[in-house]
Design an enzyme around this catalytic site. Structure first.
Site, PDB file in Angstrom:
ATOM      1  N   VAL A   1     -13.801 -10.177  43.004  1.00 55.17           N
ATOM      2  CA  VAL A   1     -12.917 -11.034  42.215  1.00 55.17           C
ATOM      3  C   VAL A   1     -13.407 -10.860  40.779  1.00 55.17           C
ATOM      4  O   VAL A   1     -14.460 -11.360  40.426  1.00 55.17           O
ATOM      5  CB  VAL A   1     -13.015 -12.510  42.641  1.00 55.17           C
ATOM      6  CG1 VAL A   1     -12.138 -13.380  41.759  1.00 55.17           C
ATOM      7  CG2 VAL A   1     -12.612 -12.660  44.099  1.00 55.17           C
ATOM      8  N   PRO A   2     -12.658 -10.119  39.973  1.00 54.45           N
ATOM      9  CA  PRO A   2     -13.201  -9.617  38.712  1.00 54.45           C
ATOM     10  C   PRO A   2     -13.288 -10.649  37.592  1.00 54.45           C
ATOM     11  O   PRO A   2     -12.578 -10.573  36.601  1.00 54.45           O
ATOM     12  CB  PRO A   2     -12.247  -8.486  38.359  1.00 54.45           C
ATOM     13  CG  PRO A   2     -10.957  -8.875  38.986  1.00 54.45           C
ATOM     14  CD  PRO A   2     -11.278  -9.665  40.209  1.00 54.45           C
ATOM     15  N   CYS A   3     -14.193 -11.585  37.733  1.00 50.60           N
ATOM     16  CA  CYS A   3     -14.351 -12.617  36.717  1.00 50.60           C
ATOM     17  C   CYS A   3     -14.853 -12.021  35.406  1.00 50.60           C
ATOM     18  O   CYS A   3     -14.699 -12.613  34.349  1.00 50.60           O
ATOM     19  CB  CYS A   3     -15.301 -13.704  37.205  1.00 50.60           C
ATOM     20  SG  CYS A   3     -16.816 -13.065  37.908  1.00 50.60           S
ATOM     21  N   HIS A   4     -15.425 -10.819  35.483  1.00 54.65           N
ATOM     22  CA  HIS A   4     -15.956 -10.207  34.265  1.00 54.65           C
ATOM     23  C   HIS A   4     -14.850  -9.627  33.384  1.00 54.65           C
ATOM     24  O   HIS A   4     -15.103  -9.224  32.267  1.00 54.65           O
ATOM     25  CB  HIS A   4     -16.936  -9.098  34.649  1.00 54.65           C
ATOM     26  CG  HIS A   4     -16.343  -8.057  35.530  1.00 54.65           C
ATOM     27  ND1 HIS A   4     -16.142  -8.267  36.878  1.00 54.65           N
ATOM     28  CD2 HIS A   4     -15.865  -6.817  35.261  1.00 54.65           C
ATOM     29  CE1 HIS A   4     -15.586  -7.182  37.387  1.00 54.65           C
ATOM     30  NE2 HIS A   4     -15.383  -6.292  36.433  1.00 54.65           N
ATOM     31  N   ARG A   5     -13.603  -9.570  33.925  1.00 50.00           N
ATOM     32  CA  ARG A   5     -12.506  -9.017  33.121  1.00 50.00           C
ATOM     33  C   ARG A   5     -11.811 -10.097  32.297  1.00 50.00           C
ATOM     34  O   ARG A   5     -10.788  -9.844  31.677  1.00 50.00           O
ATOM     35  CB  ARG A   5     -11.478  -8.308  34.010  1.00 50.00           C
ATOM     36  CG  ARG A   5     -12.054  -7.087  34.711  1.00 50.00           C
ATOM     37  CD  ARG A   5     -11.014  -6.270  35.423  1.00 50.00           C
ATOM     38  NE  ARG A   5     -11.679  -5.341  36.362  1.00 50.00           N
ATOM     39  CZ  ARG A   5     -11.295  -5.145  37.626  1.00 50.00           C
ATOM     40  NH1 ARG A   5     -10.237  -5.791  38.093  1.00 50.00           N
ATOM     41  NH2 ARG A   5     -11.946  -4.326  38.409  1.00 50.00           N
TER      42      ARG A   5
END
Length: 177
Positions: free
Chosen positions: A145-149
């Site tokens: 779950v790409p929270c870094h994007r």
DNA sequence: ATTTACCGTGCTT
DNA sequence: AAGCACGGTAAAT
């Protein structure tokens, strides 16, 4: 990628659950992968078990590197472009609001970024960007779950649960690929 | 350039 | 059950 969601508050999480976990190598550091019966429920970067325990208070935690190795290998192999092909289901426990936010994160393409404000608008709560910020921060399955994007709209302010340097490394890796 | 208002969550009182 | 702190942005001062 199959995603299983459960609506629950943090306090109610983890009761009667057995979670197996293990640490494995990943291009930007060590990832701690945790699986429960339904699928992948936690992915932390350089984080140690302490964080896992904080998030799944009532659960029984068992270290079993052999049990998590397959999922970890698959994640490392699919990253950065093909994580949506992950064969292990992803299990998300959160409030209705958090689940909405996390599902939006899953739509972000590798190599691109969005702002907290954009997500707030997408889920129909344009004024709730602050709430989006805290929901993103509570994501339990980093990378997948790409929270870094999710980035700040203004200047280069970077905020990331596992440290700003890691966020940059992840984004750089995805952009280069 | 600083302050204010907005929202959801979790911790403290 | 009420209060507080946190987190990002736009608008008002």
């Amino acid at each position: 990628m199959k995603v299983i969601t459960h609506t629950s508050s943090r306090a109610a999480r983890g009761k009667n659950l057995t979670i197996v976990w293990g640490e494995h190598d990943f291009p930007v550091g060590k990832i701690l992968v945790a699986l429960m019966a339904e699928g992948l429920c936690w992915l932390g970067i350089n984080c140690g078990v302490k964080k896992l325990r904080e998030n799944w208070q009532g659960a029984e935690l068992i270290e079993d590197k052999a049990a998590t190795a397959k999922a970890a290998r698959e994640i490392a192999h699919l990253w950065p472009q093909n994580l949506d092909k992950l064969s292990v289901p992803v299990v998300l426990y959160g409030t209705a609001f958090q689940l909405k936010v996390w599902k939006e994160l899953l739509k972000i393409k590798s190599g691109t970024t969005v702002t907290y404000g954009q997500i707030a608008r997408k889920i129909g709560k344009p004024a709730a960007m602050r709430a989006v910020g805290s929901a993103v921060g509570k994501n339990t399955v980093s990378i997948v779950v790409p929270c870094h994007r999710v980035v700040n709209e203004a200047s280069g302010k970077i905020n990331y649960g596992w440290g700003p340097a890691l966020k940059i490394a992840l984004l750089k890796g995805e952009k280069a690929a």
